[in-house]
Design an enzyme around this catalytic site. Structure first.
Site: not given
Length: 344
Positions: A109, A178-179, A245, A309
């Site tokens: 990120h 990235h909520a 993920d 995302e």
């Protein structure tokens, strides 16, 4: 009509360069969204259930202090490159670049101080707010001066997020928000009663450091087949999964496509994700552990939220058969994601 209000949210600590953090409140008849000039963070998103009551469905903090301490990218725009780059290394032409390693052996990120941890320059636009920043050549190890614009606009029950960028040198770029969502309301215990579907025929298997192996695997006959809605808790049990993920591979149409839907039957809240991006990372909050105190004193245990995302594929800069992640001088990076909320 969308109402846009701006107010002061707080002051950055001196060691972070000081500076005023503003909060922008976008309000329609069916959605209310709070966005910060720090990291373009979605700090709150209130949407109606079928009973007509508003609930805040994103994880976060009541005060700036929460966002300036270590947290798992709650609500933030992450970049220059969302997700992981293997060993934080890549080569452009004959030049090798080394990034900061902030996720085991990898860069995640954007590195140590990515786009999520910096102040952006805001400007109110019709129905929303546009944030700008210049990421200087060499920031976090990335090449080129990169101009970036992130624009949030609210129309009825739809929040659009547009990302644009221009560079002076060839650089990888992949931006996302990235909520963390829980449609039962932030602070609810888990997301097991949510129904999830993702419009993807393939996904990317990963190694034990979460880097894609390079294989583009079919979802057919696996726990990754989410083309029809599944109830998350039962689905994780059935396939003995600890959570998701993973990047799901979308049609590379570069036009607006419906790519994912989340539904919470008890409240009737439905969220749809539409995007122009080639991938979507589905993350089920596996690393949340209840230690963070969030809004209203809520704690956030494992699996208490999900992220969808939209992005380029992880480690694409090192995988030539993945979608192109390099932005050239003279070109413009331009991607949009739309989040639609309604009650069913």
């Amino acid at each position: 009509m969308t109402e846009v209000k701006r107010e002061v949210f707080g002051q950055m600590p001196q060691e972070e360069g000081g500076g005023v953090v503003e909060k922008f409140v976008l309000k329609s008849n069916s959605l209310r969204v709070e966005i910060l000039s720090l990291g373009c963070i979605i700090a709150a998103l209130e949407t109606k259930g079928r009973d007509g009551q508003f609930s805040d469905v994103v994880l976060g903090f009541d005060t700036l202090e929460g966002y300036t301490r270590k947290h798992p990218f709650f609500g933030a725009v992450v970049g220059r490159v969302a997700n992981r780059i293997a060993k934080g290394r890549f080569t452009i032409g004959r030049k090798e670049y080394q990034l900061f390693l902030n996720n085991g052996p990898n860069s995640l990120h954007g590195g140590a101080k990515g786009f999520d941890k910096v102040l952006w320059s805001p400007q109110v636009v019709p129905n929303g707010v546009c944030f700008f920043r210049l990421s200087p050549d060499g920031e976090e190890g990335y090449p080129g001066d990169l101009k970036v614009w992130v624009t949030y606009t609210l129309t009825g029950g739809e929040l659009a997020i547009n990302y644009r960028a221009q560079t002076t040198k060839t650089t990888p770029i992949s931006l996302t928000n990235h909520a963390y969502f829980n449609l039962a309301g932030q602070g609810s215990r888990d997301i097991y009663d949510h129904e999830i579907s993702i419009e993807a025929d393939s996904y990317l298997p990963v190694d034990d450091t979460k880097i894609p192996t390079g294989e583009v695997a079919t979802v057919q006959g696996t726990g990754f087949d989410l083309r029809q809605p599944v109830e998350l808790g039962k689905h994780l049990q059935k396939f003995h999964l600890d959570g998701f993920d993973h990047n799901f591979c979308l049609q590379q149409a570069q036009t607006r496509c419906l790519v994912a839907r989340a539904c919470h039957p008890p409240t009737g809240r439905v969220m749809e994700v539409h995007t122009t991006q080639p991938g979507i990372q589905f993350y089920t909050g596996n690393n949340l552990d209840g230690t963070l105190k969030g809004k209203g004193g809520a704690v956030y245990p494992k699996h208490s939220a999900f992220c969808l995302e939209t992005q380029n594929w992880p480690d694409a800069v090192n995988k030539p058969h993945f979608p192109n992640v390099l932005l050239q001088p003279g070109e413009e990076y331009n991607q949009t994601t739309w989040l639609l909320f309604r009650a069913a």
